[in-house]
Design an enzyme around this catalytic site. Structure first.
Site, PDB file in Angstrom:
ATOM      1  N   GLU A  31       0.860  -1.196   0.000  1.00 59.72           N
ATOM      2  CA  GLU A  31       0.000   0.000   0.000  1.00 59.72           C
ATOM      3  C   GLU A  31       0.892   1.241   0.000  1.00 59.72           C
ATOM      4  OE1 GLU A  31      -3.370   0.965  -0.081  1.00 59.72           O
ATOM      5  OE2 GLU A  31      -2.347   2.903  -0.089  1.00 59.72           O
TER       6      GLU A  31
ATOM      7  N   GLY B 115     -23.631   0.367   1.420  1.00 59.75           N
ATOM      8  CA  GLY B 115     -23.637  -1.061   1.734  1.00 59.75           C
ATOM      9  C   GLY B 115     -23.138  -1.879   0.565  1.00 59.75           C
TER      10      GLY B 115
ATOM     11  N   ARG C 241     -28.273  13.549 -11.345  1.00 63.54           N
ATOM     12  CA  ARG C 241     -26.973  14.081 -10.917  1.00 63.54           C
ATOM     13  C   ARG C 241     -26.312  14.850 -12.051  1.00 63.54           C
ATOM     14  NH1 ARG C 241     -24.225   9.154  -7.359  1.00 63.54           N
ATOM     15  NH2 ARG C 241     -25.633   9.375  -5.605  1.00 63.54           N
TER      16      ARG C 241
ATOM     17  N   ARG D 189     -22.440   4.103 -12.102  1.00 56.47           N
ATOM     18  CA  ARG D 189     -22.392   3.067 -11.064  1.00 56.47           C
ATOM     19  C   ARG D 189     -23.548   3.257 -10.089  1.00 56.47           C
ATOM     20  NH1 ARG D 189     -20.971   2.937  -5.976  1.00 56.47           N
ATOM     21  NH2 ARG D 189     -20.106   5.039  -6.054  1.00 56.47           N
TER      22      ARG D 189
END
Ligand code: ADP
Length: 448
Positions: free
Chosen positions: A34, A49, A280, A423
């Site tokens: 990382e 979620g 959006r 998405r």
């Protein structure tokens, strides 16, 4: 850091951590690298979620769902542009991924719903804690229990190719440059929402946007893959969120609930300029036409009381307050007479159930009349990059001829195609677990 591992996993978000655990449980010896000092990537910022269909959790809640509906609704939400082979694998392995998490003590027993889905299929912990932080914390417990090596502050700079196969990586560590050899490499490096140059290359209109992403979301994996001949797809498909507070060094996404419960948006004079609950995309375009000033969400105590998150925004100083509209206008820097007229006109529209000015039809159940009054300054920001590396459903990275590049795998936001041109909320976390597991399994198969 050792000179050799079975697999190198680049990135410690949901995809990388899941893949590492799965690979380890099949007997492999993985390392997770990382580049940031902090573990978890953008995954830690996910709130809603994890979407999945045909789960035992759903049945427990008396919801009968189907992979077909999950597939169809995701395809519709993605404008029909989704890679259908990836979407099929995704939907049909979603329930297994929920079970796999539960087998590891990571229980997502509560359900909610996100835009574009017809049933409750967004799984979350029964504590209703935001999914991202919860998932990363729980996956890290598994990583720790298995004593899997995970190094932060190690940035992969290059993939090594030998005889047509990926055979390792070159990386920069706090102690200098290293070369690590491995049988397979997984790119789990996330998206490129925080890379203005790369964004500008594909979307000139977005190059000056702020982002909700963590600063490490710079698309490194996309560039690493491209350098070894990988095909990229849908790179111009970027999800912009219209209402992001970005006056501090951290951009906060102000959820749609504030508008849904009745807030309006005004310009820097205090006048409305858009149907606040348009898509959006359209709300973003309208804010952009204001010429870089951003816009202001205006609401009252009644609306505030119905949106729990506003308490948090207020707590961290993102909300301006006025006992009456004049005071709010002064606090916010708006024209007081204009704001008062705007709110009076809006309240009339609510009473008449008719927004003649902007044709808003939803979120009109409440007027803006009960002081104190509030404002939040917002502007659009880059939220998620749908495009990225081309893979097949076995998570193998594909070259320009759509043939696998031996030894190179990719999973998570670094991959393009699954989400089409939009998405759906709850599908990004699902993607990391479903394709993270698949990557762990396929790297094992490849190395046998
Ligand atoms: P996903 O949701 O797909 O798992 P995340 O954004 O949650 O993606 O995680 C990706 C992680 O990969 C981030 O923590 C990011 O800092 C890390 N990363 C990105 N590029 C590199 C790199 N070159 N070397 C090491 N880690 C990287």
């Amino acid at each position: 850091l050792k000179p050799n591992y079975d697999v190198v996993i680049i990135g410690s978000g949901g995809a990388g951590l899941t893949a590492a655990i799965q690979a380890y449980e099949l007997g492999l010896n993985p390392v997770i690298l990382e580049k940031m000092p902090k573990i978890g990537g953008n995954t830690t910022r996910a709130s809603s979620g994890m979407n999945a269909a045909e789960t035992n959790v759903q049945l427990h809640h008396h919801i009968v769902d189907s992979f077909g509906d999950f597939y169809g609704e995701t395809l519709k939400g993605g404008g029909g542009m989704n890679n259908q082979a990836l979407l099929k694998f995704f939907t049909e392995h979603s329930a297994l991924a929920i079970d796999w998490l539960a087998d590891h003590g990571i229980k997502l027993d509560d359900l909610t719903i996100t835009g574009g889905m017809s049933v409750m299929r967004t799984h979350r912990p029964s504590s209703m804690a935001p999914i991202g932080g919860f998932l990363v914390t729980e996956l890290l417990k598994q990583v720790a229990a298995a004593q899997l090596p995970l190094f932060t502050d190690v940035k992969v700079d290059e993939l090594i190719v030998e005889a047509g196969k990926i055979s390792g990586v070159k990386a920069t560590t706090p102690d200098g440059a290293v070369t690590i050899t491995a049988g397979a490499v997984l790119l789990a490096t996330g998206g490129f929402g925080a890379n203005k140059a790369l964004l500008g290359q594909y979307r000139d209109d977005l190059k000056n946007y702020q982002t909700t992403n963590q600063p490490g979301a710079t698309g490194d994996g996309i560039l690493l893959a491209q350098a070894v001949g990988a095909k990229l797809v849908d790179m111009d498909q970027v999800q912009v969120h219209p209402t992001v507070q970005q006056d501090t060094d951290h951009a906060y996404l102000i959820g749609e609930a504030v508008r849904g419960e009745g807030a309006i948006l005004v310009n820097n004079q205090g006048a409305r300029f858009v149907n606040e609950l348009d898509t959006r995309k359209n709300v973003t375009a309208a804010i952009d036409q204001l010429g870089g000033t951003g816009a202001y969400l205006i609401f009252d105590r009644g609306i505030r009381d119905r949106v729990k998150a506003v308490e948090f925004y207020d707590h961290i100083g993102l909300v301006k307050t006025g006992a009456d509209l004049e005071t709010l206008a002064t606090e916010t820097g708006l024209d007081a007479a204009t704001l008062k007229q705007t709110v009076a006109d809006w309240n009339q529209a609510v009473a008449n159930h008719n927004d003649a000015a902007f044709n808003r039809t939803t979120g009109m159940d409440r007027d803006i009349a009960a002081g104190p009054f509030y404002s939040i300054h917002i502007a659009p920001a880059v939220h998620y990059t749908m495009g990225g590396i081309a893979i097949n459903p076995a998570t193998q990275v594909l070259n320009q001829d759509e043939r696998p590049i031996a030894g190179l795998f990719a999973a998570g936001e670094v991959v393009g195609g699954l989400h089409g041109n939009n998405r759906i909320g709850g599908n990004s976390i699902a993607e990391t677990v479903i394709f993270g597991r698949q990557a762990g399994q396929q790297m094992f198969k490849y190395l046998q």
